[in-house]
Design a protein around this motif. Structure first.
Motif, PDB file in Angstrom:
ATOM      1  N   ALA A  50      25.232  -8.792 -28.212  1.00  0.00           N
ATOM      2  CA  ALA A  50      24.031  -9.533 -28.626  1.00  0.00           C
ATOM      3  C   ALA A  50      24.225 -11.031 -28.515  1.00  0.00           C
ATOM      4  CB  ALA A  50      23.605  -9.163 -30.045  1.00  0.00           C
ATOM      5  N   GLU A 133      18.294 -14.904 -36.081  1.00  0.00           N
ATOM      6  CA  GLU A 133      19.563 -15.197 -36.742  1.00  0.00           C
ATOM      7  C   GLU A 133      20.713 -15.423 -35.778  1.00  0.00           C
ATOM      8  OE1 GLU A 133      21.032 -10.651 -37.904  1.00  0.00           O
ATOM      9  OE2 GLU A 133      20.069 -11.957 -39.359  1.00  0.00           O
ATOM     10  N   ARG A 134      20.693 -14.871 -34.541  1.00  0.00           N
ATOM     11  CA  ARG A 134      21.801 -15.119 -33.628  1.00  0.00           C
ATOM     12  C   ARG A 134      21.367 -15.223 -32.174  1.00  0.00           C
ATOM     13  NH1 ARG A 134      25.615 -10.136 -34.613  1.00  0.00           N
ATOM     14  NH2 ARG A 134      24.744 -10.163 -36.683  1.00  0.00           N
ATOM     15  N   ALA A 138      18.972 -19.903 -32.342  1.00  0.00           N
ATOM     16  CA  ALA A 138      19.954 -20.153 -33.402  1.00  0.00           C
ATOM     17  C   ALA A 138      21.165 -20.880 -32.843  1.00  0.00           C
ATOM     18  CB  ALA A 138      20.366 -18.830 -34.043  1.00  0.00           C
ATOM     19  N   VAL A 139      21.603 -20.496 -31.643  1.00  0.00           N
ATOM     20  CA  VAL A 139      22.758 -21.162 -31.030  1.00  0.00           C
ATOM     21  C   VAL A 139      22.429 -22.621 -30.747  1.00  0.00           C
ATOM     22  CG1 VAL A 139      24.262 -21.196 -29.020  1.00  0.00           C
ATOM     23  CG2 VAL A 139      23.673 -19.038 -30.063  1.00  0.00           C
ATOM     24  N   ALA A 142      22.489 -24.600 -33.923  1.00  0.00           N
ATOM     25  CA  ALA A 142      23.859 -24.843 -34.389  1.00  0.00           C
ATOM     26  C   ALA A 142      24.520 -25.942 -33.568  1.00  0.00           C
ATOM     27  CB  ALA A 142      24.675 -23.553 -34.314  1.00  0.00           C
TER      28      ALA A 142
ATOM     29  N   VAL B  46      33.651 -14.151 -29.266  1.00  0.00           N
ATOM     30  CA  VAL B  46      32.318 -13.579 -29.496  1.00  0.00           C
ATOM     31  C   VAL B  46      32.422 -12.302 -30.331  1.00  0.00           C
ATOM     32  CG1 VAL B  46      30.278 -12.671 -28.380  1.00  0.00           C
ATOM     33  CG2 VAL B  46      31.406 -14.631 -27.419  1.00  0.00           C
ATOM     34  N   PRO B  54      25.904 -12.850 -39.147  1.00  0.00           N
ATOM     35  CA  PRO B  54      25.093 -13.714 -38.280  1.00  0.00           C
ATOM     36  C   PRO B  54      25.625 -15.127 -38.107  1.00  0.00           C
ATOM     37  CG  PRO B  54      23.726 -12.569 -39.854  1.00  0.00           C
ATOM     38  CD  PRO B  54      25.123 -12.256 -40.234  1.00  0.00           C
ATOM     39  N   GLU B  55      26.045 -15.787 -39.237  1.00  0.00           N
ATOM     40  CA  GLU B  55      26.470 -17.184 -39.095  1.00  0.00           C
ATOM     41  C   GLU B  55      27.732 -17.298 -38.250  1.00  0.00           C
ATOM     42  OE1 GLU B  55      26.729 -19.294 -42.787  1.00  0.00           O
ATOM     43  OE2 GLU B  55      24.750 -18.548 -43.370  1.00  0.00           O
ATOM     44  N   ALA B  57      28.602 -15.167 -36.049  1.00  0.00           N
ATOM     45  CA  ALA B  57      28.256 -14.799 -34.674  1.00  0.00           C
ATOM     46  C   ALA B  57      27.812 -16.027 -33.898  1.00  0.00           C
ATOM     47  CB  ALA B  57      27.154 -13.740 -34.677  1.00  0.00           C
ATOM     48  N   VAL B  58      26.971 -16.875 -34.552  1.00  0.00           N
ATOM     49  CA  VAL B  58      26.532 -18.104 -33.877  1.00  0.00           C
ATOM     50  C   VAL B  58      27.717 -19.029 -33.641  1.00  0.00           C
ATOM     51  CG1 VAL B  58      25.130 -20.167 -34.166  1.00  0.00           C
ATOM     52  CG2 VAL B  58      24.188 -17.942 -34.720  1.00  0.00           C
ATOM     53  N   GLN B  61      29.719 -17.831 -30.712  1.00  0.00           N
ATOM     54  CA  GLN B  61      29.045 -18.106 -29.434  1.00  0.00           C
ATOM     55  C   GLN B  61      29.182 -19.574 -29.066  1.00  0.00           C
ATOM     56  OE1 GLN B  61      25.105 -16.533 -28.862  1.00  0.00           O
ATOM     57  NE2 GLN B  61      25.430 -14.997 -30.435  1.00  0.00           N
ATOM     58  N   VAL B  62      29.044 -20.484 -30.049  1.00  0.00           N
ATOM     59  CA  VAL B  62      29.138 -21.920 -29.743  1.00  0.00           C
ATOM     60  C   VAL B  62      30.540 -22.256 -29.232  1.00  0.00           C
ATOM     61  CG1 VAL B  62      29.075 -24.217 -30.741  1.00  0.00           C
ATOM     62  CG2 VAL B  62      27.331 -22.578 -31.334  1.00  0.00           C
ATOM     63  N   LEU B  65      30.933 -21.194 -25.740  1.00  0.00           N
ATOM     64  CA  LEU B  65      30.284 -22.135 -24.814  1.00  0.00           C
ATOM     65  C   LEU B  65      31.179 -23.348 -24.566  1.00  0.00           C
ATOM     66  CD1 LEU B  65      26.643 -22.020 -26.159  1.00  0.00           C
ATOM     67  CD2 LEU B  65      27.507 -21.080 -24.037  1.00  0.00           C
TER      68      LEU B  65
END
Lengths: 172, 102
Positions: A50, A133-134, A138-139, A142, B46, B54-55, B57-58, B61-62, B65
């Motif tokens: 996801a 939320e993700r 959301a990215v 952030a 990831v 969720p937090e 997870a973000v 992902q960051v 990147l």
């Protein structure tokens, strides 16, 4: 859940076989093309987790830019475009033993620490909630709030790398 | 899905990359193996983020990147260096670049 596990199995198998071909093939151009397969499978795995924005960036930056850069590097250094027996050095056996030892160590530690930890199931969550939320939004939030300073530093780093690459590669 | 599926796949890619870095003598192929290692790290980031909610997870992902961005910069500079070695010595064989060997 079953469908996810089946697709994970296929993607993992493809990624592993292609990665092995990257480090064993006797043709440099084939190595770059097998690298595309590895990177695409990893991008599909991000979708399975996801993380759709990371998957898109993986395709754009890795396959779109980095592999093209590799192909240009191969072309400019001309290490005989055809197959070439001299791509490996004579430490191959030691390197294989090192890799296998490292894998044994890492997998033992991983199985020991994350024995049966399941990823939280996303099946009950609605798509809107998941995106909020993700998802990509959301990215982005952030990056431009919590991680703003690292983001700016990365921009400067890219500029420095650009200038450095030009300075190194230009002919005087 | 178990988180270990992803982490062990990451370990497999990492070890294949380490083998490539040690066993290859062509500079461009060594850089490709480094890309495999960085991809393994990204899978771990990831997957471990997705494990924690969720937090995280973000956050994962960051960080993935950022790693992709730095990988792009690294390949740019690395290929420029390989190109320079080729121009000076007409080879990209890293075993022959042993000027600093004692």
């Amino acid at each position: 859940m079953v469908a996810q596990n089946i697709s994970f199995g296929i993607l993992a198998l493809v990624a592993t076989v292609a990665a092995l071909r990257v480090v064993t093939t006797r043709n440099v151009v084939h190595a770059a093309l097998y690298l595309v397969v590895v990177l695409a499978s990893v991008g599909a795995l991000y979708i399975l987790l996801a993380a759709e924005f990371v998957a898109a960036v993986q395709i754009l930056i890795y396959i779109g830019a980095i592999v093209v850069l590799f192909l240009f590097g191969i072309m400019l250094t001309r290490p005989s475009i055809g197959s070439d027996a001299g791509l490996d050095n004579d430490q191959r056996w030691i390197a294989g033993v090192t890799g296998l030892f490292l894998f044994g160590l890492l997998s033992t530690v991983l199985v020991d620490s994350f024995a049966d930890d399941h990823l939280p199931s996303l099946e009950g969550v609605s798509r809107e909630a998941l995106t909020a939320e993700r998802g990509t939004g959301a990215v982005g939030d952030a990056i431009f709030s919590t991680y703003l300073i690292p983001f700016e530093v990365v921009s400067v780093l890219l500029l420095a790398a650009l200038v450095g690459a030009i300075v190194l590669a230009r002919r005087d | 899905m178990l988180v270990n599926q992803f982490l062990i796949l990451g370990a497999v890619l990492f070890c294949i990359g380490v083998y490539g870095v040690l066993a290859r003598r062509n500079g461009v192929l060594v850089l490709m193996s480094i890309e495999l290692i960085l991809n393994a790290v990204n899978i771990n980031l990831v997957a471990l983020g997705a494990l924690q909610g969720p937090e995280a997870a973000v956050a994962g992902q960051v960080f993935a990147l950022f790693v992709i961005t730095i990988a792009a910069a690294e390949v740019g500079v690395g290929l420029a260096i390989v190109l320079l070695i080729y121009r000076n010595r007409t080879t990209v064989d890293l075993d022959e670049v042993d000027l600093m060997k004692g």
